[in-house]
Motif scaffolding. Structure first.
Motif, PDB file in Angstrom:
ATOM      1  N   SER A 156      45.837   6.903  81.514  1.00  0.00           N
ATOM      2  CA  SER A 156      44.580   7.201  80.912  1.00  0.00           C
ATOM      3  C   SER A 156      44.052   6.207  80.170  1.00  0.00           C
ATOM      4  CB  SER A 156      45.148   8.427  80.302  1.00  0.00           C
ATOM      5  OG  SER A 156      43.977   8.672  79.109  1.00  0.00           O
ATOM      6  N   GLY A 157      42.806   6.071  80.080  1.00  0.00           N
ATOM      7  CA  GLY A 157      42.110   5.023  79.620  1.00  0.00           C
ATOM      8  C   GLY A 157      41.966   3.702  80.270  1.00  0.00           C
ATOM      9  N   THR A 158      42.365   3.810  81.488  1.00  0.00           N
ATOM     10  CA  THR A 158      42.085   2.473  82.207  1.00  0.00           C
ATOM     11  C   THR A 158      41.245   2.655  83.551  1.00  0.00           C
ATOM     12  OG1 THR A 158      44.297   2.724  83.576  1.00  0.00           O
ATOM     13  CG2 THR A 158      44.399   1.746  81.475  1.00  0.00           C
ATOM     14  N   TYR A 159      40.416   1.605  83.692  1.00  0.00           N
ATOM     15  CA  TYR A 159      39.612   1.968  85.054  1.00  0.00           C
ATOM     16  C   TYR A 159      39.332   0.530  85.422  1.00  0.00           C
ATOM     17  CZ  TYR A 159      36.993   1.769  80.652  1.00  0.00           C
ATOM     18  OH  TYR A 159      36.489   1.226  79.669  1.00  0.00           O
TER      19      TYR A 159
END
Ligand SMILES: Cc1cc2nc3c(=O)[nH]c(=O)nc-3n(C[C@H](O)[C@H](O)[C@H](O)COP(=O)(O)O)c2cc1C
Ligand code: SF4
Ligand code: FES
Ligand code: FES
Lengths: 131, 513
Positions: free
Chosen positions: B186-189
């Protein structure tokens, strides 16, 4: 896996009969194929509704109140996570991060990304999908 | 004259209406009889401004954002190019402080080029890295990656060059390059942005890796949650094949495999099992994947960003990259600001910025305008940091020293409405949901832990139950085969240690009973 993805894309689930076919074709036992199907969250053993709404429940979305939003939808539709409305129109599933975390809270409707959800926009989405 | 207008096709930009803006631009231009050419790009990574469109002017590109379809007629009032006097105009993108302060190496092209134009890719320096690799030879290429100091961006921070050397030094009839694009944190892209915004960069990076270690076959394992990335990547591979950049002539080809919603499949050995068509259960190490990886053959498995950074390292030399950073963390890291943050987006910078600079200066604090209370760094297995630790520099060792991790570079911001007991509970629940089932503490302990945390939240025997959680975390830490079980204590214990007030609060629900 590519075979299972194709099956799911065609039948919207991995039907028990298909497990038998795949096992025979790949020279595996039925238990082995079932083991693979059941391991992965994506593969369903029953068909989903006409539309599938995946709501993100991971941390970045939590920080923007995704859980309150999700419960608003689930409560209104009277569903648990993974449930389908009685008319078979909409399935609501949990997902853990869609990579849209800088525009949280996020969702995916039938594979299309949606972000910066508000109670209002989510209501509209659910209403349209339920039609 | 035709004016080019750039509109991102990045999934996050689409999620906030970029397609509607693109359609509105086309129809409005048509209505006004203006000649425009729409170019769909990746995202620059300034997500609070998305959809951010850019128009080509004699003085360079000018950006506008966040644009909605309704704003489009207004943008055209001065004709073409769109008027810089419009309130949504944010000026030249390069001058926006958020971009200006960055050191873009891996993301140099992302958001600028047409992701599916090889001509664009080449015009912006593409394939210079592979050329230099060819001139250095295979061993020289490995040496260059070693010298750059590049460490794995998937989380563990293992030196990429050393990993490549191990595979290069192993003889086998077949070797593989596997790109880990499972990006479950979560929080990564960052991985997603490269696949959608600069896919040839990954193709070049994997080709260099194949050349360096003697592998002829590559796989990109992409999570199923990224349908857009899968589409763009597949198209890019086809285009590269058509131009002879992949395939028999270059003795390297790439196939895509799609995951099926299992977080643990980002763990390298689980990913290899999944690639082989099995349940994604973690394998015991040794043997290392470098010795016995995919189908028992020597395999380089790297995070997408590790592979996508290699072309620039080769093109501009190891020294150029290694000169950036601090301590043993060399080069740049794509920091991904997410969650309740005012300026959410991708910030590529040399290691060494403090967490406070990242969250307060660059991120601009919370989106809600309330005070920042906690920041989770490094995904669901990363620690929660309180403001008191905002002096921690972004560096692998500095984060480890504070019982945290840099991970894949995700920074998730929470305001003061966060309930840290709930966050600790979620960490345990996530471990329970995603456990591959091999280790008892991870499979069963996480379920018990979630129940125990429920009791704490209800205010039942708090001290005794907190002691139970602490014990459980010790067992998880030392009794788990992989970091899913082994690192779940980080978010749990950091929440308990840094935010103790949230764990012995008289609860509203308890009061109501
Ligand atoms: C539970 C778990 C999930 C992981 N998820 C990912 C992931 O999504 N992407 C990734 O690159 N590495 C992930 N990793 C790390 C990989 O095991 C591995 O270290 C990495 O692919 C190696 O590549 P690198 O050296 O280039 O970082 C995960 C590890 C664990 C334990
Ligand atoms: S720690 Fe958990 S996920 Fe990792 S190998 Fe053990 S059971 Fe599997
Ligand atoms: S945490 Fe929801 S999209 Fe990433
Ligand atoms: S992925 Fe669901 S149990 Fe392992």
């Amino acid at each position: 896996m590519p075979i299972l993805h194709d099956l799911q894309a065609t039948f919207d689930q991995i039907p028990p009969e298909a497990v038998v076919f795949v096992a025979e074709a790949l020279n595996l036992t039925r238990a082995e194929v079932h083991g693979v199907v059941s391991f992965y969250h994506d593969f369903r053993d029953k068909p989903a509704g006409r539309h599938v709404l995946k709501l993100c429940r991971a941390e970045a979305c939590q920080s923007m109140n995704s859980e309150d939003l999700a419960h608003q939808v689930l409560d209104r539709l009277g569903l648990e996570w993974g449930g389908t409305t009685p008319d078979g129109r909409l399935t609501v599933e949990a997902t853990y991060c869609l990579g849209l975390c800088a525009c949280a809270p996020s969702a995916m409707l039938d594979g299309e990304p949606i972000a910066r959800l508000t109670p209002q926009s989510l209501d509209d989405i659910v209403r349209d999908a339920g039609r | 004259m035709t004016t080019r207008i750039f509109v991102p096709r990045d999934a996050a930009a689409r999620a906030v209406g970029a397609d509607r803006v693109a359609a509105a631009l086309e129809s409005e231009a048509k209505r006004l009889g203006l000649s425009i050419q729409l170019v769909r790009t990746g995202s620059r990574g300034l997500f609070w401004l998305e959809p951010m469109i850019e128009v080509e002017t004699p003085g360079g590109r000018i950006a506008f954002g966040p644009v909605t379809a309704k704003d489009v007629p207004g943008l055209f009032t001065g004709g073409l190019p769109l008027s810089a006097a419009h309130p949504l105009c944010v000026g030249r993108p390069e001058d926006i402080p958020f971009l200006k302060r960055q050191t873009r190496i891996t993301f140099a092209r992302c958001g600028i080029v047409d992701p599916l134009s090889l001509a664009d890719y080449r015009a912006h320096g593409g394939y210079r890295g592979l050329e230099r690799a060819k001139s250095l030879g295979a061993a020289g290429t490995v040496e260059e990656v070693v010298k750059s100091g590049l460490r794995g961006r998937g989380g563990a921070g293992f030196p990429t060059g050393i990993k490549w050397k191990t595979v290069a030094d192993t003889t086998a009839d077949q070797k593989y390059i596997v790109c880990n694009a499972d990006e479950g944190d979560s929080g990564t892209y960052a991985d997603r942005m490269i696949m959608e915004g600069d896919p040839f960069l990954l193709i070049e990076g994997m080709t260099i890796a194949g050349f360096a270690v003697g592998a002829t076959k590559g796989y990109v394992y992409i999570r199923s949650e990224y349908p857009d990335a899968i589409r763009v990547m597949a198209r890019a591979i086809m285009l590269a094949e058509a131009e002879g950049l992949l395939g028999a002539e270059v003795k390297f080809d790439i196939e895509i495999r799609v995951g099926a919603g299992a977080y643990v499949c980002g763990e390298e050995t689980s990913l290899l099992e999944s690639l082989e068509g099995k349940r994604g259960q973690v394998r015991a190490k040794p043997p290392l994947p470098a010795h016995k990886g995919l189908f028992g053959k020597p395999t380089v498995i790297n995070n997408l960003i590790s592979l996508a950074t290699v072309p620039a390292i080769l093109a501009d030399g190891a020294k150029h990259y290694a000169d950036l950073g601090m301590g043993r963390s060399r080069g740049t890291m794509p920091i991904q600001l997410a969650g309740n943050v005012k300026h959410g987006g991708l910030f590529e910078a040399a290691f060494g910025l403090t967490l406070g600079e990242i969250v307060d200066d660059i991120g601009g604090g919370t989106a809600s305008g309330r005070p920042v209370r906690a920041v989770q760094v490094g995904g669901p297995l990363g620690a929660y940091f309180p403001r008191a630790l905002f002096d921690t520099p972004f560096d692998y060792e500095a984060f480890t020293a504070r019982d945290g991790l840099v991970g894949h570079g995700g920074v998730v911001v929470f305001d003061d409405t966060v309930d840290m007991a709930k966050q600790a509970r979620f960490a345990l629940e996530f471990c329970a949901i995603e456990s591959c089932g091999k280790c008892t503490p991870c499979r069963i302990g996480s379920v018990r832990g979630t129940e125990t945390m429920d009791k704490i939240i209800r205010g039942e025997r708090t001290a005794a139950n907190l002691a139970l959680i602490t014990d459980l975390c010790q067992t998880l830490k030392f009794g788990s085969l992989c970091a899913l079980g082994g690192f779940t204590p980080y978010p749990v214990m950091s929440a308990i240690n840094h935010f103790p007030e949230d764990f012995n609060r008289p609860r509203l629900s308890a009061a109501a009973e």
